[in-house]
Scaffold this motif. Structure first.
Motif, PDB file in Angstrom:
ATOM      1  N   SER A 165     -11.173  26.944 -13.495  1.00  0.00           N
ATOM      2  CA  SER A 165     -10.300  28.116 -13.426  1.00  0.00           C
ATOM      3  C   SER A 165     -10.473  28.845 -12.099  1.00  0.00           C
ATOM      4  N   ALA A 166     -11.718  28.957 -11.658  1.00  0.00           N
ATOM      5  CA  ALA A 166     -11.986  29.611 -10.373  1.00  0.00           C
ATOM      6  C   ALA A 166     -11.362  28.814  -9.234  1.00  0.00           C
ATOM      7  N   ALA A 167     -11.436  27.489  -9.325  1.00  0.00           N
ATOM      8  CA  ALA A 167     -10.837  26.655  -8.293  1.00  0.00           C
ATOM      9  C   ALA A 167      -9.326  26.829  -8.246  1.00  0.00           C
ATOM     10  N   MET A 168      -8.692  26.967  -9.409  1.00  0.00           N
ATOM     11  CA  MET A 168      -7.250  27.125  -9.454  1.00  0.00           C
ATOM     12  C   MET A 168      -6.806  28.481  -8.919  1.00  0.00           C
ATOM     13  N   GLU A 169      -7.717  29.435  -8.865  1.00  0.00           N
ATOM     14  CA  GLU A 169      -7.391  30.762  -8.330  1.00  0.00           C
ATOM     15  C   GLU A 169      -7.831  30.940  -6.885  1.00  0.00           C
ATOM     16  N   ASP A 170      -8.547  29.973  -6.348  1.00  0.00           N
ATOM     17  CA  ASP A 170      -9.070  30.066  -4.983  1.00  0.00           C
ATOM     18  C   ASP A 170      -7.946  29.773  -3.986  1.00  0.00           C
ATOM     19  N   PRO A 171      -7.690  30.655  -3.026  1.00  0.00           N
ATOM     20  CA  PRO A 171      -6.625  30.411  -2.046  1.00  0.00           C
ATOM     21  C   PRO A 171      -6.884  29.203  -1.148  1.00  0.00           C
ATOM     22  N   GLY A 172      -8.140  28.732  -1.093  1.00  0.00           N
ATOM     23  CA  GLY A 172      -8.454  27.568  -0.277  1.00  0.00           C
ATOM     24  C   GLY A 172      -8.197  26.238  -0.970  1.00  0.00           C
ATOM     25  N   LEU A 184      -1.046  20.822   0.052  1.00  0.00           N
ATOM     26  CA  LEU A 184      -0.248  22.022  -0.151  1.00  0.00           C
ATOM     27  C   LEU A 184      -1.047  23.099  -0.875  1.00  0.00           C
ATOM     28  N   PRO A 185      -0.746  24.375  -0.622  1.00  0.00           N
ATOM     29  CA  PRO A 185      -1.373  25.456  -1.398  1.00  0.00           C
ATOM     30  C   PRO A 185      -0.799  25.479  -2.813  1.00  0.00           C
ATOM     31  N   LEU A 186      -1.558  26.031  -3.731  1.00  0.00           N
ATOM     32  CA  LEU A 186      -1.155  26.036  -5.139  1.00  0.00           C
ATOM     33  C   LEU A 186       0.137  26.804  -5.390  1.00  0.00           C
ATOM     34  N   GLU A 187       0.468  27.752  -4.524  1.00  0.00           N
ATOM     35  CA  GLU A 187       1.669  28.555  -4.740  1.00  0.00           C
ATOM     36  C   GLU A 187       2.915  27.950  -4.098  1.00  0.00           C
ATOM     37  N   PRO A 234      -2.700  19.475 -13.193  1.00  0.00           N
ATOM     38  CA  PRO A 234      -3.162  18.736 -12.013  1.00  0.00           C
ATOM     39  C   PRO A 234      -4.446  17.969 -12.316  1.00  0.00           C
ATOM     40  N   ILE A 235      -4.702  16.950 -11.518  1.00  0.00           N
ATOM     41  CA  ILE A 235      -5.906  16.129 -11.648  1.00  0.00           C
ATOM     42  C   ILE A 235      -6.857  16.483 -10.507  1.00  0.00           C
ATOM     43  N   LEU A 236      -8.118  16.738 -10.827  1.00  0.00           N
ATOM     44  CA  LEU A 236      -9.099  17.050  -9.793  1.00  0.00           C
ATOM     45  C   LEU A 236      -9.509  15.773  -9.059  1.00  0.00           C
ATOM     46  N   LEU A 237      -9.286  15.743  -7.749  1.00  0.00           N
ATOM     47  CA  LEU A 237      -9.685  14.594  -6.940  1.00  0.00           C
ATOM     48  C   LEU A 237     -11.069  14.767  -6.344  1.00  0.00           C
ATOM     49  N   GLY A 238     -11.433  16.005  -6.006  1.00  0.00           N
ATOM     50  CA  GLY A 238     -12.732  16.240  -5.404  1.00  0.00           C
ATOM     51  C   GLY A 238     -12.759  17.518  -4.607  1.00  0.00           C
ATOM     52  N   ARG A 239     -13.648  17.549  -3.599  1.00  0.00           N
ATOM     53  CA  ARG A 239     -13.811  18.739  -2.753  1.00  0.00           C
ATOM     54  C   ARG A 239     -13.783  18.326  -1.293  1.00  0.00           C
ATOM     55  N   GLU A 240     -13.195  19.187  -0.488  1.00  0.00           N
ATOM     56  CA  GLU A 240     -13.228  19.053   0.965  1.00  0.00           C
ATOM     57  C   GLU A 240     -13.606  20.399   1.554  1.00  0.00           C
TER      58      GLU A 240
END
Length: 322
Positions: free
Chosen positions: A28-35, A59-62, A73-79
Motif C-alpha cells: 500500500s505504501a508503494a502504491m502511494e509513493d510518488p517514486g 510511467l507514474p501511477l497517476e 498491478p503485478i510487482l516486478l521489483g525495485r529500482e
C-alpha cells in the motif's frame, strides 16, 4: 561458462522485492509513493521509446493511460529504492488494428495510445529485445511472462472455479477449494551439438526461408537435463549424443519457458529427421556458421540475434564455451 549471464534477458541483477509480495502495508505504501513506476504492456508488447537504442517506459501511477487497466498491478521489483509494477492494457483497441499482423513469426507492427507521449509505442519483444539494455530487457520479459500466465490461468486447475490474484501477482488462490497456484515456467533444453568442426542445426516448418537453429525440446517429468538433450536430439534427428554439459540459461517469455543451453558431443553423423518435429537438419562447419553471421551466404540464415541459440553458436565460434 564464464559469459553465461551475458545472454539476453539475463544478468541485470534485478531486485525482485520478494519479501514484500505478501506485505499488505508495504504494498500500500508503494502504491502511494510518488517514486513508484509502472511498466505497461499491450497484448504482450512492452511500451518503449527511442530510436535505434530503445528504453522501457516507466510511467507514474497517476498517468491517464492507466484508466485502461482492468486488473491489479503485478510487482516486478525495485529500482533505486522504488517499486516497479506491471500493468496490462490489452483491453484497449487501437484504431485501424491489423489483427493478422499480430500473429506473424515476428510482428512488425507497433501500437500507440492517445494518452501516451509522442514516440512511446508498444512493440513486439522478440523484434526489439537486443535494442534494450539488460535491466529493461529483464523487466520486459518478466512482465510479459507473469501477465501471460495470469491471462491463461484464471481458473483453478483442481476444481475449475475462478481463482484470485495474491502475493502481488505471484500467486493465485482458489476461493472455492483453497488451492494455491504459482507462475509456470516450462524447462526447455536447447543444444549445441558438435562433432569435430561441425555443429548440428535444424529448422521447423513455418520458419523464414533458410533459417536454421540449434535443436531444442521440452524436458519431460522425471527426466534430467542431460537425458532430455540426448532424447530430443535422437527423436528429432536420429543422432545419438554422448557427454552433455550445461552452458547457460535464458528466460524466454514466448510464452513461458526457461531455455537451458547445453553442449552435447555427437557419437554419430548420419541424420534421420522426424518430419513431425523438423523440416530439415544439417551439419554445418564453423566456417559456414561464421560466413552466415557475416552475411556472406544466402542459403543459411542463423538464429535470430538475442536468442540463446545465437549466443551459444557465437561462443562456440570464439572458442569460449569453458
Amino acid at each position: 561458462m564464464r559469459h553465461a549471464e551475458q545472454v539476453t534477458f539475463g544478468g541485470s541483477g534485478l531486485d525482485r522485492a520478494a519479501e514484500i509480495r505478501g506485505d499488505i502495508p508495504a504494498l500500500s505504501a508503494a502504491m502511494e509513493d510518488p517514486g513508484t513506476r509502472v511498466v505497461l504492456l499491450w497484448r504482450g508488447k512492452p511500451l518503449v521509446a527511442g530510436d535505434e537504442a530503445l528504453s522501457l517506459v516507466r510511467l507514474p501511477l497517476e498517468h491517464p493511460v492507466l484508466a485502461e487497466t482492468r486488473a491489479a498491478p503485478i510487482l516486478l521489483g525495485r529500482e533505486d529504492g522504488y517499486a516497479v509494477f506491471a500493468h496490462d492494457v490489452s483491453g484497449y483497441e487501437p484504431p485501424d488494428l491489423d489483427a493478422a499482423e499480430l500473429g506473424r513469426f515476428v510482428d512488425p507492427t507497433e501500437q500507440t495510445h492517445p494518452a501516451l507521449a509522442e514516440g512511446q509505442r508498444f512493440a513486439e519483444l522478440r523484434r526489439i529485445m537486443t535494442r534494450l539494455d539488460a535491466r529493461d530487457a529483464e523487466l520486459a520479459a518478466t512482465a510479459k511472462a507473469i501477465l501471460g500466465w495470469h491471462g491463461s490461468h484464471g481458473f483453478c486447475a483442481r476444481c475449475g472455479a475462478a481463482s484470485e490474484i495474491f502475493m502481488a501477482g505471484w500467486q493465485r488462490i482458489c476461493p472455492s477449494c483453497g488451492a494455491h497456484h504459482f507462475p509456470r515456467t516450462d524447462p526447455v533444453v536447447i543444444m549445441l551439438i558438435t562433432r569435430g568442426n561441425r555443429t548440428l542445426m535444424g529448422r521447423s516448418p513455418g520458419w523464414p526461408e533458410g533459417m536454421y537453429s540449434c535443436l531444442a525440446g521440452f524436458v519431460e517429468p522425471g527426466e534430467t537435463i542431460e537425458a532430455a538433450v540426448r532424447r530430443e536430439v535422437f527423436e528429432e534427428a536420429g543422432i545419438r549424443v554422448g557427454p552433455v554439459r550445461y552452458l547457460a540459461s535464458q528466460p524466454w517469455a514466448f510464452p513461458s519457458s526457461l531455455m537451458i543451453g547445453c553442449h552435447g558431443e555427437a557419437l554419430e553423423e548420419r541424420i534421420t529427421i522426424d518430419p513431425a518435429e523438423l523440416e530439415d537438419a544439417i551439419w554445418v562447419t564453423r566456417e559456414e556458421v561464421a560466413a552466415a553471421y557475416a552475411g556472406e551466404t544466402s542459403g543459411l540464415m542463423p538464429a535470430r540475434k538475442g536468442a540463446i541459440a545465437q549466443f551459444l553458436l557465437r561462443n562456440w565460434l570464439a572458442d569460449r564455451l569453458d
